[in-house]
Design an enzyme around this catalytic site. Structure first.
Site, PDB file in Angstrom:
ATOM      1  N   VAL A   1      25.187 -37.969   0.617  1.00  8.80           N
ATOM      2  CA  VAL A   1      25.553 -38.650  -0.628  1.00  8.80           C
ATOM      3  C   VAL A   1      26.589 -37.829  -1.386  1.00  8.80           C
ATOM      4  CG1 VAL A   1      24.716 -39.486  -2.862  1.00  8.80           C
ATOM      5  CG2 VAL A   1      23.365 -39.885  -0.794  1.00  8.80           C
ATOM      6  N   CYS A   2      26.380 -36.523  -1.448  1.00  2.25           N
ATOM      7  CA  CYS A   2      27.305 -35.657  -2.194  1.00  2.25           C
ATOM      8  C   CYS A   2      28.701 -35.658  -1.584  1.00  2.25           C
ATOM      9  CB  CYS A   2      26.755 -34.229  -2.255  1.00  2.25           C
ATOM     10  SG  CYS A   2      25.181 -34.107  -3.136  1.00  2.25           S
ATOM     11  N   THR A   3      28.779 -35.766  -0.267  1.00  2.58           N
ATOM     12  CA  THR A   3      30.089 -35.823   0.387  1.00  2.58           C
ATOM     13  C   THR A   3      30.855 -37.068  -0.060  1.00  2.58           C
ATOM     14  OG1 THR A   3      29.267 -34.586   2.300  1.00  2.58           O
ATOM     15  CG2 THR A   3      31.265 -35.903   2.629  1.00  2.58           C
TER      16      THR A   3
END
Length: 217
Positions: free
Chosen positions: A44-46
């Site tokens: 998700v952070c990517t």
């Protein structure tokens, strides 16, 4: 006492993938956005870092610096950026703070004072480091958003909120629900009708306390 809107943002010195910074000096006279993440190389952070990279021109138009934070080291940030840029098709030119000692995460009230990173830790061990802070040029926190691990942040909304903050900063107006640039705004209740008309022109009074005026841009 946790960090609240209108508090002076904590100052700190930290290493990033682009070298050491002192936060207040780095902000300078700009608006700033700090967006935090619990771990590098997470899915998700990517996608979120990619979204921030794709909006580089929009941040620049608004005189706003962006900076990421993750609790991994600067060398890992450099490696992760290759994945981010490959996925997003955009350069991730912003720095990422290496908050390996959790000092910044704790200063921003994203983790409790007793938090630590265990051996073999996962993103769940720093899961609450999933926040966005918008900071005005006077170094005050203007907005805080915090998300769970499972929901990706909407950076179009972050951009819209930034527009609203910049529009209303030091001006007695507010923005209504779902407002975007160019739409009518609301005259603040600190102005009576006469003062609001003198400052903004004709009032579109929906209710005695709900008075729309043209965007004063």
């Amino acid at each position: 006492m946790g960090l609240r809107i209108n508090d002076i943002v904590p100052n700190f010195t930290a290493m990033t993938d682009q070298g050491e910074i002192t936060f207040h000096d780095w902000i300078g006279d700009s608006w700033a956005i700090l967006f935090s993440h619990p771990k590098d190389f997470t899915p998700v952070c990517t996608t979120e870092f990619g979204a921030v990279a794709q909006l580089a021109d929009e941040w620049e138009k608004r005189g706003t610096k962006v900076i990421g934070l993750s609790v991994d080291g600067a060398e890992e940030h450099v490696q992760w950026k290759a994945d981010i840029e490959g996925f997003a098709g955009a350069k991730a030119g912003f720095p990422i703070i290496a908050d390996t000692d959790l000092e910044v995460s704790k200063a921003f009230d994203m983790l409790p004072a007793e938090a630590y990173l265990p051996d073999g830790r996962t993103a769940a061990d720093s899961a609450s480091v999933r926040s966005v802070f918008i900071i005005s040029p006077d170094k005050k926190v203007q907005l805080i958003m915090t998300y769970p691990m499972s929901v990706g942040r909407n950076f179009a909304e972050v951009l819209r909120a930034l527009d609203g903050l910049q529009k209303t900063y030091g001006t007695p107006i507010a923005t209504p629900a779902n407002w975007t640039i160019g739409q009518d705004v609301i005259a603040a209740l600190s102005l009576d009708d006469a003062a609001a008309e003198e400052k903004f022109g004709a009032l579109d009074k929906k209710l005695p306390y709900l008075r729309f005026v043209k965007d004063p841009a």
